[in-house]
Each structure stands twice: as structure tokens, then as C-alpha cells.
Design an enzyme around this catalytic site. Sequence first.
Site, PDB file in Angstrom:
ATOM      1  N   GLU A 103       0.837  -1.198   0.000  1.00 23.95           N
ATOM      2  CA  GLU A 103       0.000   0.000   0.000  1.00 23.95           C
ATOM      3  C   GLU A 103       0.871   1.248   0.000  1.00 23.95           C
ATOM      4  OE1 GLU A 103      -2.642   1.432  -0.392  1.00 23.95           O
ATOM      5  OE2 GLU A 103      -4.355   0.686   0.730  1.00 23.95           O
ATOM      6  N   ASP A 104       0.394   2.285  -0.642  1.00 22.55           N
ATOM      7  CA  ASP A 104       1.112   3.562  -0.594  1.00 22.55           C
ATOM      8  C   ASP A 104       1.043   4.166   0.809  1.00 22.55           C
ATOM      9  OD1 ASP A 104      -1.620   3.956  -0.775  1.00 22.55           O
ATOM     10  OD2 ASP A 104      -1.547   5.367  -2.434  1.00 22.55           O
ATOM     11  N   ASP A 107      -4.241   5.144   6.054  1.00 23.12           N
ATOM     12  CA  ASP A 107      -4.860   6.312   6.674  1.00 23.12           C
ATOM     13  C   ASP A 107      -5.789   5.789   7.784  1.00 23.12           C
ATOM     14  OD1 ASP A 107      -6.099   8.760   7.116  1.00 23.12           O
ATOM     15  OD2 ASP A 107      -6.741   9.082   5.082  1.00 23.12           O
ATOM     16  N   LYS A 135      -0.585   7.126   8.788  1.00 20.76           N
ATOM     17  CA  LYS A 135      -1.033   8.252   9.617  1.00 20.76           C
ATOM     18  C   LYS A 135      -1.588   7.683  10.920  1.00 20.76           C
ATOM     19  CE  LYS A 135      -2.505  11.058   5.632  1.00 20.76           C
ATOM     20  NZ  LYS A 135      -3.690  11.553   4.888  1.00 20.76           N
ATOM     21  N   PHE A 156      -2.959  15.840   4.442  1.00 21.13           N
ATOM     22  CA  PHE A 156      -3.084  15.259   3.116  1.00 21.13           C
ATOM     23  C   PHE A 156      -1.785  15.456   2.327  1.00 21.13           C
ATOM     24  CE2 PHE A 156      -4.617  15.048  -1.279  1.00 21.13           C
ATOM     25  CZ  PHE A 156      -5.279  13.837  -1.207  1.00 21.13           C
ATOM     26  N   ASP A 163      -2.312  10.873  -5.140  1.00 21.70           N
ATOM     27  CA  ASP A 163      -2.927  11.947  -5.933  1.00 21.70           C
ATOM     28  C   ASP A 163      -3.892  12.801  -5.133  1.00 21.70           C
ATOM     29  OD1 ASP A 163      -4.963   9.860  -5.721  1.00 21.70           O
ATOM     30  OD2 ASP A 163      -6.074  11.058  -7.165  1.00 21.70           O
ATOM     31  N   ARG A 169       0.366  12.245  -8.969  1.00 26.78           N
ATOM     32  CA  ARG A 169       0.955  10.897  -8.848  1.00 26.78           C
ATOM     33  C   ARG A 169       2.367  10.826  -9.403  1.00 26.78           C
ATOM     34  NH1 ARG A 169      -3.121   7.487  -7.186  1.00 26.78           N
ATOM     35  NH2 ARG A 169      -5.175   7.763  -8.133  1.00 26.78           N
TER      36      ARG A 169
HETATM   37  P1  IMP Z   1      -7.736   4.335   4.259  1.00 24.93           P
HETATM   38  O1  IMP Z   1      -8.696   3.314   3.744  1.00 24.93           O
HETATM   39  O2  IMP Z   1      -8.422   5.452   5.002  1.00 24.93           O
HETATM   40  O3  IMP Z   1      -6.596   3.753   5.085  1.00 24.93           O
HETATM   41  O4  IMP Z   1      -7.128   5.068   3.014  1.00 24.93           O
HETATM   42  C1  IMP Z   1      -6.249   4.442   2.222  1.00 24.93           C
HETATM   43  C2  IMP Z   1      -6.186   5.003   0.820  1.00 24.93           C
HETATM   44  O5  IMP Z   1      -6.636   6.363   0.725  1.00 24.93           O
HETATM   45  C3  IMP Z   1      -4.753   4.998   0.412  1.00 24.93           C
HETATM   46  O6  IMP Z   1      -4.425   3.799  -0.218  1.00 24.93           O
HETATM   47  C4  IMP Z   1      -4.678   6.186  -0.530  1.00 24.93           C
HETATM   48  O7  IMP Z   1      -4.961   5.760  -1.846  1.00 24.93           O
HETATM   49  C5  IMP Z   1      -5.735   7.133  -0.040  1.00 24.93           C
HETATM   50  N1  IMP Z   1      -5.124   8.162   0.812  1.00 24.93           N
HETATM   51  C6  IMP Z   1      -5.083   8.202   2.164  1.00 24.93           C
HETATM   52  N2  IMP Z   1      -4.438   9.282   2.616  1.00 24.93           N
HETATM   53  C7  IMP Z   1      -4.043   9.966   1.519  1.00 24.93           C
HETATM   54  C8  IMP Z   1      -3.296  11.188   1.326  1.00 24.93           C
HETATM   55  O8  IMP Z   1      -2.853  11.896   2.263  1.00 24.93           O
HETATM   56  N3  IMP Z   1      -3.088  11.550   0.033  1.00 24.93           N
HETATM   57  C9  IMP Z   1      -3.543  10.834  -1.032  1.00 24.93           C
HETATM   58  N4  IMP Z   1      -4.227   9.690  -0.899  1.00 24.93           N
HETATM   59  C10 IMP Z   1      -4.484   9.258   0.362  1.00 24.93           C
HETATM   60 MG    MG Z   2      -4.077   3.493  -2.148  1.00 27.94          MG
END
Ligand code: IMP
Ligand code: MG
Length: 180
Positions: A103-104, A107, A135, A156, A163, A169
Site C-alpha cells: 500500500e502507498d 490512513d 497516519k 493530506f 494523488d 501521482r
Molecule cells: P484508508 O482506507 O483510510 O486507510 O485510506 C487508504 C487510501 O486512501 C490509500 O491507499 C490512498 O490511496 C488514499 N489516501 C489516504 N491518505 C491519503 C493522502 O494523504 N493523500 C492521497 N491519498 C491518500
Molecule cells: Mg491506495
Amino acid sequence: MNRDIQLHDLTFVPFISTAEIQDTVSVLAKRIDEDYAGRNPLLLIVLNGAFIFAADLVRKISIPIRLDFIKVSSYKGTQSSGQMQEHLPWQSALEGQDIIIVEDIVDTGNTLQYLLRKLRDQHPRSVEVACLLKKPEVYTYSDEIRYEGMSIPNKFVVGYGLDYNGLGRDLDSIYQKKEE
Ligand code: IMP
Ligand code: MG
């Protein structure tokens, strides 16, 4: 050369340099090499955001690996919608495999939980997670992330695969949203 950038209506400021990112990815690759010596893990790369991180990670890993892609999304603009959409399911058989989800950024952890639940249903031998960024302030689950690159504040970010509504990206380093 490394200054503020404008994407749609938002301004972003330099946050994590290319060199720092590459050092972090090298450390994760080395740990994976050591932990999976003698095995051929299957790296499941979460599109779109993880594509650049994964491209660097797999080239720094020395052991032979398999890889496959899955495409899910939950983000709209700068907020997680909480609603998972799956656009591309993986093709590999997972039973008995050592899986590493790539995963990138983690969050809230919603994406990860959704994937972990689906993957575990298919009886892999093991499932771990590698992410470049996390995070911790907003992560709401107890699952440990074994290969975590860097912890960042709840702001963010864009660049290096990440992106803001489709833009950013392609940036080589990571930028953070500028506070007004
Ligand atoms: P989660 O499901 O809330 O953990 O979010 C995960 C996905 O949301 C990541 O794989 C990202 O693609 C996107 N994401 C979360 N935070 C950011 C950010 O700060 N910038 C851009 N994309 C984000
Ligand atoms: Mg992602």
C-alpha cells in the site's frame, strides 16, 4: 527546484525528499529479503497509489518474488469516503501463499481491513502489510503493519503515486497540503 506546487484549488509544499523516500524503501526491502529468505512471497500491489512505491520496492528486493495487482478506492478529494469500491480483482490463487499487501499509505485503515478480510477467506499461509506511509493519528484498527516506512501527521499528501483528484501521482517526491 523543490518549491510549492498547485494542483486544482490546493497548494502543496515539499515534505519528504526523493533521497529520504529511497532510503526508506531500501530499508523495507532489506527486511523483506531477510524475513522471506527461502520463500517466494506474493506481493499484492494496491492500485493506483502504490504503483511507484511498488516499482521501487520490488527492484530493491533481492529474493525471487511473485506479484499481482488489485485496484480498490475509497477516497474522494482529500477525505476517505469509507465506501470501498473494487475495480480490479487479483488473479492469483492465494491458498498457501505468503502474501504481502503493498500500500502507498495507510490512513484510517479501512482499505486494509477490507482487503485483509477478503484475503484471509482464501487461506493464505501468511499475510503481512508493507506501506510507505502511515497516519497513526487516524488509524482505527489493531492489526499490526509489519513493514511500515514512515509515520506522518494527519495531513493530506501527494506525490510518489499519491494523488489529489487525479493529479500529483507523477511527482518524484512527497508534498504536503499547505495550511491556509
Ligand atoms: P484508508 O482506507 O483510510 O486507510 O485510506 C487508504 C487510501 O486512501 C490509500 O491507499 C490512498 O490511496 C488514499 N489516501 C489516504 N491518505 C491519503 C493522502 O494523504 N493523500 C492521497 N491519498 C491518500
Ligand atoms: Mg491506495
